[in-house]
Design a protein around this motif. Structure first.
Motif, PDB file in Angstrom:
ATOM      1  N   SER A  29      47.678  43.790  46.562  1.00  0.00           N
ATOM      2  CA  SER A  29      46.689  44.687  45.954  1.00  0.00           C
ATOM      3  C   SER A  29      46.836  46.117  46.466  1.00  0.00           C
ATOM      4  N   LEU A 109      41.208  40.014  40.493  1.00  0.00           N
ATOM      5  CA  LEU A 109      42.533  40.050  39.892  1.00  0.00           C
ATOM      6  C   LEU A 109      42.819  38.871  38.964  1.00  0.00           C
ATOM      7  N   VAL A 177      49.453  40.891  40.126  1.00  0.00           N
ATOM      8  CA  VAL A 177      49.350  42.354  40.172  1.00  0.00           C
ATOM      9  C   VAL A 177      50.425  42.978  39.286  1.00  0.00           C
ATOM     10  N   ARG A 180      49.465  42.632  35.650  1.00  0.00           N
ATOM     11  CA  ARG A 180      48.385  43.570  35.312  1.00  0.00           C
ATOM     12  C   ARG A 180      48.929  44.984  35.154  1.00  0.00           C
TER      13      ARG A 180
END
Length: 193
Positions: A29, A109, A177, A180
């Motif tokens: 993150s 997330l 991540v 995304r």
């Protein structure tokens, strides 16, 4: 045993390992280097002082990004709040806070959660009932429990397996991540990656 009970019964090494493992799994993150925390794992293995390693990890991350999202802020806070001295009184509240923060990061997330807050507050699932929680959060609950059980059952010999569990979780979160980020890049750019 629930996660809350496992944390309550853990010794100093188990607590420090639990907190460090939560932080390690959440590093994606921050876009952090996968090896950033490796020296801290070594300090747990040989039971040496980790304060210098903590300072180096904090320095390596650089200053906090004021525009960082909540997941990155939670992860950075886990590192910033890590106690220099690994006494039970210092690591117990840190490990507990890291447990809650890591679950929150995974909820934020998890595509299935869509960033919604936990329906039963920050302790959702930690008391033993993962019903209704998104898959990424359920998997994080299992990893947290597995790390604590390993250290309770095997002491220092459980560290290697705890690190392996953490690395596996970090890979999963890094993939999330990455997906995304590709999605945020927009459909026009996604195909060119």
């Amino acid at each position: 045993m629930s996660l809350v009970e496992l944390i309550a019964q853990a010794d100093e090494r188990g607590l420090a390992t639990s907190g460090l493992a939560c932080l390690d799994r959440c590093l994606p993150s921050l876009g952090g280097d996968d090896e950033l925390l490796r020296p801290l794992w070594a300090h747990l293995a040989d039971d040496s002082d980790w304060s210098a390693g903590l300072a180096r990890a904090r320095t390596a991350l650089g200053p906090a990004d004021p525009a960082a999202d909540e997941a990155a802020r939670l992860t950075r806070h886990m590192l910033e709040s890590a106690p220099a001295e690994r006494t039970p009184g210092a690591v117990r509240p840190w490990a507990d806070a890291c447990s809650v923060a890591a679950l929150r990061v995974h909820r934020l997330l998890d595509p299935a959660a869509d960033g919604d807050p936990a329906p039963d507050g920050p302790d959702a699932g930690r008391a033993g009932d993962p019903a209704g929680l998104p898959p990424l959060v359920v998997a994080e609950l299992r990893r947290q429990a597995a790390v604590l059980e390993l250290l309770a059952g095997h002491g220092p010999q459980g560290l290697r397996r705890a690190l392996e569990i953490s690395v596996e979780g970090r890979r999963v979160l890094r993939a999330v991540v990455s997906r995304r980020a590709r999605g945020a890049a927009g459909p026009g750019r996604e195909g060119s990656l």
